[in-house]
Design a protein around this motif. Structure first.
Motif, PDB file in Angstrom:
ATOM      1  N   UNK A 188       0.983  -0.831   0.525  1.00 56.63           N
ATOM      2  CA  UNK A 188       0.304   0.086   0.484  1.00 56.63           C
ATOM      3  C   UNK A 188       0.836   1.555   0.057  1.00 56.63           C
ATOM      4  N   UNK A 189       1.660   1.611   0.685  1.00 62.04           N
ATOM      5  CA  UNK A 189       2.902   2.346   0.886  1.00 62.04           C
ATOM      6  C   UNK A 189       3.122   2.891  -0.359  1.00 62.04           C
ATOM      7  N   UNK A 190       3.750   1.811  -1.366  1.00 64.74           N
ATOM      8  CA  UNK A 190       4.631   1.343  -2.553  1.00 64.74           C
ATOM      9  C   UNK A 190       3.191   1.818  -3.558  1.00 64.74           C
ATOM     10  N   UNK A 191       2.162   1.977  -3.228  1.00 69.19           N
ATOM     11  CA  UNK A 191       1.440   2.044  -4.661  1.00 69.19           C
ATOM     12  C   UNK A 191       1.085   3.312  -4.019  1.00 69.19           C
ATOM     13  N   UNK A 192       1.128   4.334  -3.270  1.00 70.44           N
ATOM     14  CA  UNK A 192       0.600   5.760  -2.686  1.00 70.44           C
ATOM     15  C   UNK A 192       1.709   6.179  -3.047  1.00 70.44           C
ATOM     16  N   UNK A 193       3.196   5.857  -2.846  1.00 71.70           N
ATOM     17  CA  UNK A 193       4.366   6.825  -3.329  1.00 71.70           C
ATOM     18  C   UNK A 193       4.259   6.872  -4.796  1.00 71.70           C
ATOM     19  N   UNK A 194       5.018   5.712  -5.867  1.00 73.96           N
ATOM     20  CA  UNK A 194       4.617   5.346  -7.244  1.00 73.96           C
ATOM     21  C   UNK A 194       3.840   7.124  -7.493  1.00 73.96           C
ATOM     22  N   UNK A 195       2.391   6.270  -7.041  1.00 72.74           N
ATOM     23  CA  UNK A 195       0.919   7.374  -7.367  1.00 72.74           C
ATOM     24  C   UNK A 195       1.182   8.745  -7.460  1.00 72.74           C
ATOM     25  N   UNK A 196       2.024   9.104  -6.430  1.00 73.47           N
ATOM     26  CA  UNK A 196       2.414  10.344  -6.188  1.00 73.47           C
ATOM     27  C   UNK A 196       3.354  10.721  -7.165  1.00 73.47           C
ATOM     28  N   UNK A 197       3.808   9.641  -7.271  1.00 78.58           N
ATOM     29  CA  UNK A 197       5.240  10.257  -8.237  1.00 78.58           C
ATOM     30  C   UNK A 197       4.957  10.585 -10.147  1.00 78.58           C
ATOM     31  N   UNK A 198       4.194   9.426 -10.122  1.00 77.59           N
ATOM     32  CA  UNK A 198       3.498  10.067 -11.518  1.00 77.59           C
ATOM     33  C   UNK A 198       3.179  10.851 -11.365  1.00 77.59           C
ATOM     34  N   UNK A 199       2.089  11.131 -10.715  1.00 80.76           N
ATOM     35  CA  UNK A 199       1.801  12.265 -11.066  1.00 80.76           C
ATOM     36  C   UNK A 199       2.290  13.947 -10.180  1.00 80.76           C
ATOM     37  N   UNK A 200       3.641  13.495  -9.792  1.00 77.55           N
ATOM     38  CA  UNK A 200       4.634  14.900  -9.682  1.00 77.55           C
ATOM     39  C   UNK A 200       5.331  15.085 -11.346  1.00 77.55           C
ATOM     40  N   UNK A 201       5.724  13.809 -11.823  1.00 76.88           N
ATOM     41  CA  UNK A 201       6.005  13.300 -13.482  1.00 76.88           C
ATOM     42  C   UNK A 201       5.340  14.391 -14.009  1.00 76.88           C
ATOM     43  N   UNK A 202       4.113  13.823 -14.332  1.00 78.73           N
ATOM     44  CA  UNK A 202       3.346  14.264 -15.340  1.00 78.73           C
ATOM     45  C   UNK A 202       3.086  15.723 -15.356  1.00 78.73           C
ATOM     46  N   UNK A 203       2.792  16.735 -13.819  1.00 78.04           N
ATOM     47  CA  UNK A 203       2.830  17.864 -13.584  1.00 78.04           C
ATOM     48  C   UNK A 203       3.889  18.709 -14.120  1.00 78.04           C
ATOM     49  N   UNK A 204       4.918  18.347 -14.326  1.00 78.46           N
ATOM     50  CA  UNK A 204       6.086  18.807 -14.338  1.00 78.46           C
ATOM     51  C   UNK A 204       6.455  18.687 -16.266  1.00 78.46           C
ATOM     52  N   UNK A 205       6.113  17.191 -16.671  1.00 82.73           N
ATOM     53  CA  UNK A 205       6.284  17.746 -18.277  1.00 82.73           C
ATOM     54  C   UNK A 205       4.995  18.265 -18.767  1.00 82.73           C
ATOM     55  N   UNK A 206       3.658  18.705 -18.048  1.00 79.64           N
ATOM     56  CA  UNK A 206       2.701  18.956 -18.367  1.00 79.64           C
ATOM     57  C   UNK A 206       3.502  20.912 -18.006  1.00 79.64           C
ATOM     58  N   UNK A 207       3.945  21.112 -17.494  1.00 85.08           N
ATOM     59  CA  UNK A 207       4.377  22.505 -17.144  1.00 85.08           C
ATOM     60  C   UNK A 207       5.995  22.979 -18.071  1.00 85.08           C
ATOM     61  N   UNK A 208       6.194  21.874 -18.249  1.00 80.94           N
ATOM     62  CA  UNK A 208       7.826  22.574 -18.794  1.00 80.94           C
ATOM     63  C   UNK A 208       7.260  22.362 -20.180  1.00 80.94           C
ATOM     64  N   UNK A 209       6.115  21.657 -20.922  1.00 77.21           N
ATOM     65  CA  UNK A 209       6.021  21.347 -22.563  1.00 77.21           C
ATOM     66  C   UNK A 209       6.242  22.761 -23.307  1.00 77.21           C
ATOM     67  N   UNK A 210       5.214  23.722 -22.472  1.00 76.31           N
ATOM     68  CA  UNK A 210       5.171  24.683 -23.114  1.00 76.31           C
ATOM     69  C   UNK A 210       5.834  25.630 -23.831  1.00 76.31           C
ATOM     70  N   UNK A 211       7.557  25.158 -23.684  1.00 66.27           N
ATOM     71  CA  UNK A 211       9.152  25.735 -23.813  1.00 66.27           C
ATOM     72  C   UNK A 211       9.909  24.512 -25.341  1.00 66.27           C
ATOM     73  N   UNK A 212       9.136  23.183 -24.905  1.00 68.24           N
ATOM     74  CA  UNK A 212       9.406  22.185 -25.908  1.00 68.24           C
ATOM     75  C   UNK A 212       9.819  22.876 -27.304  1.00 68.24           C
ATOM     76  N   UNK A 213       9.668  23.721 -27.968  1.00 67.43           N
ATOM     77  CA  UNK A 213       9.200  23.606 -29.121  1.00 67.43           C
ATOM     78  C   UNK A 213      10.228  25.384 -29.656  1.00 67.43           C
ATOM     79  N   UNK A 214      10.354  25.983 -28.297  1.00 62.88           N
ATOM     80  CA  UNK A 214      11.058  27.250 -28.293  1.00 62.88           C
ATOM     81  C   UNK A 214      12.757  26.403 -28.160  1.00 62.88           C
ATOM     82  N   UNK A 215      12.751  25.737 -27.562  1.00 63.98           N
ATOM     83  CA  UNK A 215      14.287  25.026 -27.610  1.00 63.98           C
ATOM     84  C   UNK A 215      14.387  24.400 -29.110  1.00 63.98           C
TER      85      UNK A 215
END
Length: 273
Positions: free
Chosen positions: A245-272
């Motif tokens: 249960x601890x691993x599931x919660x930790x993995x799910x939170x980590x996945x969301x953080x990774x997704x949030x980071x991706x979504x926040x930074x994707x705006x600059x992909x085309x410029x770079x």
């Protein structure tokens, strides 16, 4: 640019909406590596068989290795135990090695406003899952013929792989986005993967860790899936539901953080790019 959301519901909606595209791209990614080869997709079966044979010979014949304190471990049992850990590690290695270049190698999709860039990590994760599934079939076959049985607890392996996939997706979203801005990540990821292989309990049990370094295992995201897959598939033990249960919660939170980071930074992909 199309407005993006960091909500987990938005991710689920995107995957459902583009599920056919996701499956088609995952299949092309899977068979693409075998394009032009004589045996084609059959290599997905030959590779784990060859890997199992090589590791068995090296560690049981040359190094005379035994599993932990059990000096009576047979060669076949040692190979099966070792191979189970390698399956989980190879999933990590395949995803992590490709992650920094996911966006860089798909620049044509970045220019398309309507293309769901977030599914590119899922495409590679599904490809890694396919190869892991083939390797698991090889593992179960060798276990049946080498040890005489496959415990029913092996079914719990699915429950271990699901949160592990969450972790891998989070890692790939982090690395794929960071790889656009920091190209050095692609140069260092190989060394990092090799280091993870030797500090993870693949070639030795968790009990072999020196006491003063045991904390490294606790913070290693590969420790739990590797140890638990062996426990349920080979040794016939049930899941440790509390730790799971601890691993599931930790993995799910980590996945969301990774997704949030991706979504926040994707705006600059085309410029770079």
């Amino acid at each position: 640019m199309k407005k993006v959301s960091i909500s987990p519901l938005a991710l689920v909606a995107s995957l459902v909406q583009h599920r056919q595209l996701l499956l088609d791209m995952a299949w092309r990614e899977t068979i693409g590596r075998y394009k032009g080869s004589m045996f084609g997709l059959f290599w997905s079966l030959l590779t784990p068989l060859m890997m199992l044979g090589i590791y068995t010979f090296v560690f049981s014949e040359i190094f005379k290795s035994r599993w932990g304190a059990d000096t009576h471990t047979s060669k076949s049992a040692f190979a099966i135990i070792l191979f189970a850990g390698l399956i989980m590690f190879n999933m990590f290695a395949e995803c992590a090695s490709k992650a920094p270049s996911i966006i860089l190698s798909n620049q044509n999709y970045v220019k398309k406003v309507v293309f769901p860039l977030e599914i590119l990590a899922c495409v590679n994760a599904l490809s890694a899952l396919f190869h892991a599934a083939v390797s698991f079939l090889v593992l179960l076959a060798f276990q049946y013929f080498g040890m005489g049985e496959i415990p029913l607890t092996a079914l719990f392996a699915v429950l271990i792989i699901v949160p592990f996939m969450f972790f891998l997706l989070g890692l790939m979203w982090f690395l794929s986005a960071a790889g656009v801005y920091l190209r050095d990540i692609g140069q260092t990821i190989g060394v990092t993967i090799t280091g993870m292989m030797f500090v993870s309990p693949i070639f030795f049990p968790l009990s072999s860790y020196p006491e003063r370094w045991r904390f490294l295992a606790a913070f290693n995201p590969l420790t739990y899936p590797i140890e638990q897959v062996r426990s349920v598939v080979i040794f016939g033990n049930s899941l440790d539901w509390y730790v799971w249960t601890q691993y599931v919660i930790g993995a799910a939170v980590f996945a969301w953080l990774g997704f949030a980071w991706f979504q926040k930074t994707r705006k600059g992909f085309a410029d770079v790019l």
